[in-house]
Scaffold this motif. Structure first.
Motif, PDB file in Angstrom:
ATOM      1  N   GLY A  48     -42.488  72.102 -34.351  1.00  0.00           N
ATOM      2  CA  GLY A  48     -41.545  71.541 -35.305  1.00  0.00           C
ATOM      3  C   GLY A  48     -42.069  71.291 -36.699  1.00  0.00           C
ATOM      4  N   ALA A  49     -43.253  71.803 -37.024  1.00  0.00           N
ATOM      5  CA  ALA A  49     -43.813  71.553 -38.356  1.00  0.00           C
ATOM      6  C   ALA A  49     -43.107  72.353 -39.439  1.00  0.00           C
ATOM      7  CB  ALA A  49     -45.309  71.880 -38.379  1.00  0.00           C
ATOM      8  N   ARG A  50     -42.595  73.509 -39.076  1.00  0.00           N
ATOM      9  CA  ARG A  50     -41.986  74.403 -40.067  1.00  0.00           C
ATOM     10  C   ARG A  50     -41.142  75.440 -39.344  1.00  0.00           C
ATOM     11  NH1 ARG A  50     -47.153  74.712 -39.900  1.00  0.00           N
ATOM     12  NH2 ARG A  50     -47.409  73.816 -41.980  1.00  0.00           N
ATOM     13  N   GLY A  51     -40.545  76.343 -40.120  1.00  0.00           N
ATOM     14  CA  GLY A  51     -39.842  77.488 -39.552  1.00  0.00           C
ATOM     15  C   GLY A  51     -38.690  77.111 -38.638  1.00  0.00           C
ATOM     16  N   LEU A  52     -38.527  77.869 -37.566  1.00  0.00           N
ATOM     17  CA  LEU A  52     -37.397  77.688 -36.664  1.00  0.00           C
ATOM     18  C   LEU A  52     -37.411  76.305 -36.016  1.00  0.00           C
ATOM     19  CD1 LEU A  52     -34.913  78.868 -35.232  1.00  0.00           C
ATOM     20  CD2 LEU A  52     -36.457  79.768 -33.476  1.00  0.00           C
ATOM     21  N   GLY A  53     -38.581  75.848 -35.571  1.00  0.00           N
ATOM     22  CA  GLY A  53     -38.661  74.547 -34.923  1.00  0.00           C
ATOM     23  C   GLY A  53     -38.154  73.425 -35.805  1.00  0.00           C
ATOM     24  N   LEU A  54     -38.529  73.444 -37.074  1.00  0.00           N
ATOM     25  CA  LEU A  54     -38.091  72.401 -38.001  1.00  0.00           C
ATOM     26  C   LEU A  54     -36.580  72.482 -38.234  1.00  0.00           C
ATOM     27  CD1 LEU A  54     -38.576  70.076 -39.902  1.00  0.00           C
ATOM     28  CD2 LEU A  54     -39.289  71.716 -41.664  1.00  0.00           C
ATOM     29  N   SER A  55     -36.041  73.678 -38.359  1.00  0.00           N
ATOM     30  CA  SER A  55     -34.592  73.819 -38.548  1.00  0.00           C
ATOM     31  C   SER A  55     -33.818  73.262 -37.363  1.00  0.00           C
ATOM     32  CB  SER A  55     -34.218  75.295 -38.749  1.00  0.00           C
ATOM     33  OG  SER A  55     -34.567  75.734 -40.043  1.00  0.00           O
ATOM     34  N   LEU A  56     -34.305  73.515 -36.149  1.00  0.00           N
ATOM     35  CA  LEU A  56     -33.623  73.010 -34.964  1.00  0.00           C
ATOM     36  C   LEU A  56     -33.737  71.492 -34.878  1.00  0.00           C
ATOM     37  CD1 LEU A  56     -34.628  75.717 -32.327  1.00  0.00           C
ATOM     38  CD2 LEU A  56     -32.720  75.711 -33.943  1.00  0.00           C
TER      39      LEU A  56
ATOM     40  N   LEU B 268     -31.745  90.401 -41.521  1.00  0.00           N
ATOM     41  CA  LEU B 268     -32.451  89.507 -40.611  1.00  0.00           C
ATOM     42  C   LEU B 268     -31.905  88.086 -40.763  1.00  0.00           C
ATOM     43  CD1 LEU B 268     -36.089  90.837 -41.072  1.00  0.00           C
ATOM     44  CD2 LEU B 268     -34.259  91.674 -39.602  1.00  0.00           C
ATOM     45  N   ALA B 269     -32.179  87.256 -39.763  1.00  0.00           N
ATOM     46  CA  ALA B 269     -31.619  85.908 -39.739  1.00  0.00           C
ATOM     47  C   ALA B 269     -32.463  84.922 -40.530  1.00  0.00           C
ATOM     48  CB  ALA B 269     -31.498  85.424 -38.299  1.00  0.00           C
ATOM     49  N   GLN B 270     -31.823  83.861 -40.997  1.00  0.00           N
ATOM     50  CA  GLN B 270     -32.500  82.689 -41.544  1.00  0.00           C
ATOM     51  C   GLN B 270     -32.629  81.649 -40.420  1.00  0.00           C
ATOM     52  OE1 GLN B 270     -33.718  82.477 -44.628  1.00  0.00           O
ATOM     53  NE2 GLN B 270     -32.842  84.420 -45.358  1.00  0.00           N
ATOM     54  N   THR B 271     -33.652  80.819 -40.492  1.00  0.00           N
ATOM     55  CA  THR B 271     -33.845  79.819 -39.434  1.00  0.00           C
ATOM     56  C   THR B 271     -32.653  78.871 -39.329  1.00  0.00           C
ATOM     57  OG1 THR B 271     -35.043  78.367 -40.958  1.00  0.00           O
ATOM     58  CG2 THR B 271     -36.356  79.904 -39.651  1.00  0.00           C
ATOM     59  N   SER B 272     -32.002  78.598 -40.432  1.00  0.00           N
ATOM     60  CA  SER B 272     -30.884  77.657 -40.434  1.00  0.00           C
ATOM     61  C   SER B 272     -29.690  78.161 -39.629  1.00  0.00           C
ATOM     62  CB  SER B 272     -30.440  77.356 -41.867  1.00  0.00           C
ATOM     63  OG  SER B 272     -30.040  78.552 -42.521  1.00  0.00           O
ATOM     64  N   GLU B 273     -29.648  79.460 -39.339  1.00  0.00           N
ATOM     65  CA  GLU B 273     -28.510  80.022 -38.625  1.00  0.00           C
ATOM     66  C   GLU B 273     -28.528  79.719 -37.129  1.00  0.00           C
ATOM     67  OE1 GLU B 273     -26.828  83.831 -40.662  1.00  0.00           O
ATOM     68  OE2 GLU B 273     -29.019  84.040 -40.690  1.00  0.00           O
ATOM     69  N   PHE B 274     -29.570  79.015 -36.673  1.00  0.00           N
ATOM     70  CA  PHE B 274     -29.674  78.673 -35.258  1.00  0.00           C
ATOM     71  C   PHE B 274     -29.464  77.172 -35.017  1.00  0.00           C
ATOM     72  CE2 PHE B 274     -31.859  82.556 -36.070  1.00  0.00           C
ATOM     73  CZ  PHE B 274     -31.485  83.379 -35.016  1.00  0.00           C
ATOM     74  N   LYS B 275     -29.206  76.436 -36.091  1.00  0.00           N
ATOM     75  CA  LYS B 275     -29.017  75.000 -35.961  1.00  0.00           C
ATOM     76  C   LYS B 275     -27.797  74.668 -35.107  1.00  0.00           C
ATOM     77  CE  LYS B 275     -29.649  72.477 -39.699  1.00  0.00           C
ATOM     78  NZ  LYS B 275     -29.607  72.015 -41.107  1.00  0.00           N
ATOM     79  N   GLY B 276     -26.721  75.392 -35.316  1.00  0.00           N
ATOM     80  CA  GLY B 276     -25.500  75.129 -34.551  1.00  0.00           C
ATOM     81  C   GLY B 276     -25.699  75.354 -33.061  1.00  0.00           C
ATOM     82  N   ALA B 277     -26.474  76.383 -32.707  1.00  0.00           N
ATOM     83  CA  ALA B 277     -26.725  76.676 -31.293  1.00  0.00           C
ATOM     84  C   ALA B 277     -27.534  75.558 -30.645  1.00  0.00           C
ATOM     85  CB  ALA B 277     -27.464  78.004 -31.161  1.00  0.00           C
ATOM     86  N   ALA B 278     -28.546  75.052 -31.358  1.00  0.00           N
ATOM     87  CA  ALA B 278     -29.355  73.959 -30.816  1.00  0.00           C
ATOM     88  C   ALA B 278     -28.512  72.701 -30.625  1.00  0.00           C
ATOM     89  CB  ALA B 278     -30.532  73.674 -31.741  1.00  0.00           C
TER      90      ALA B 278
END
Length: 351
Positions: free
Chosen positions: A102-110, A316-326
């Motif tokens: 969760g420090a950065r990238g996808l983990g942080l966005s979720l 390609l996807a941005q990390t923020s595009e997976f927030k809704g799924a989480a």
């Protein structure tokens, strides 16, 4: 409606014993090696080991029957939502979560997705500090009633993982869910992999996910929290990536998908003592613009263009595009979903 009632501390050991009982009956890897070893072993010793293996195999408990222990009462009744608050099923106010990687990238966005809807989110990573986007993400979380807190914690350190998660659960007297997003990548032809490289990747990408889930489950059982887990797999667990030689990474992500199914089977039913009720699902992202992927582009010329041409959206996807799924998977909005793999890949695997 609270999904995680507080209980007296004296109840915790009894509830926790239901989690550890099966572990105490497990057959050790040393004994397996002794049985399968080509080295001579005394006949009586071999017979004794086989007899013990047979006895323990016959006493290992079966998964709980879902009809006998149905997962009911997880989502608020319709009448509680209608007219009370918009999108009440997505409200995570006061719930406590752990996000690895969760420090950065996808983990942080979720993690942001959970905090921005009121969740208290603890981000784990092996780095000494969080990334550049942390301060802004933390500010937004507080604005919406949640919070983000960073903990340096490597998922390869199982004992440390247990201690840190237990500390968080004891502090809040609850733990409502986990996002297991920690992972690494390594590119190499199959014949060039060493045992050490393969073991390290599996230790982080698969074993680290499993240890995160089991550490969290112990606390969720302890406090009788009926929550949800989201394991981050990849579309690479279902297909071989065109233009990218990553056989161990892809295999590790396939293992995560299978892990989610098995944990869901074991933990979703609610036992008579109130433990269980933990839904477990996966997200399998397509290609995302993360620091790890940007490094892949540096190593393999033309890879970005190739990947962009391989999905139906041409990008390609941005990390923020997976927030809704989480948010969907960690909230009551997905109350009838467990043991599933949500593929979000821009149509990459659809053709």
């Amino acid at each position: 409606m609270s999904l995680c009632p507080r209980i007296l501390s004296r109840q915790a050991p009894r509830a926790l014993s239901t989690v550890t009982k099966a572990t105490s009956r497990s057959f050790t890897s040393t004994q397996f090696r002794q049985i399968n070893s080509s080295k001579p072993v005394a006949t009586t010793s071999t017979q004794a080991l086989l007899a013990e293996f047979e006895r323990r195999s016959n006493t290992i408990p079966a998964p709980p029957e879902s009809r006998e222990h149905p997962m009911v009462g997880i989502a608020p009744a319709t009448r509680e939502n209608v007219g009370q608050k918009r999108f009440a099923d997505f409200d995570l106010r006061g719930r406590v979560f752990v996000v690895t990687g969760g420090a950065r990238g996808l983990g942080l966005s979720l993690a942001e997705a959970l905090a921005e809807t009121g969740g208290y989110v603890y981000c784990f990573d092996r780095e000494p500090g969080a990334g550049e986007a942390w301060d802004e993400a933390s500010r937004r979380a507080e604005e919406y009633g949640g919070f983000l807190q960073y903990r340096q914690q490597d998922v390869q350190d199982s004992k440390g993982l247990d201690r840190t998660i237990e500390e968080i659960a004891d502090k809040h007297q609850r733990l409502d869910g986990v996002v297991a997003a920690a992972g690494v990548q390594h590119l190499a032809p199959a014949m060039e992999w060493t045992r050490e490289e393969a073991n390290r990747m599996m230790d982080i990408n698969y074993t680290g996910v499993m240890m995160t889930a089991t550490s969290a489950a112990r606390q969720m059982f302890k406090y009788k929290c009926h929550g949800s887990m989201c394991l981050i797999a990849s579309m690479s667990g279902s297909v071989a990536n065109k233009g990218l030689l990553s056989p161990v990474y892809n295999s590790s992500k396939a293992a995560v998908v299978q892990l989610a199914r098995n944990l869901a089977m074991e933990w979703s039913p609610i036992r008579k003592d109130g433990t269980g009720g933990i839904r477990v699902n996966c997200i399998s992202p397509g290609h995302i613009l993360t620091p790890m992927v940007m490094k892949n582009f540096e190593e393999v010329p033309g890879l970005r263009e190739k990947w962009e041409s391989e999905n139906m959206m041409g990008r390609l996807a941005q990390t923020s595009e997976f927030k809704g799924a989480a948010l969907f998977l960690l909230s009551n909005a997905s109350s009838f979903m467990t043991g599933n793999n949500l593929v979000i890949d821009g149509g990459h695997t659809a053709w």
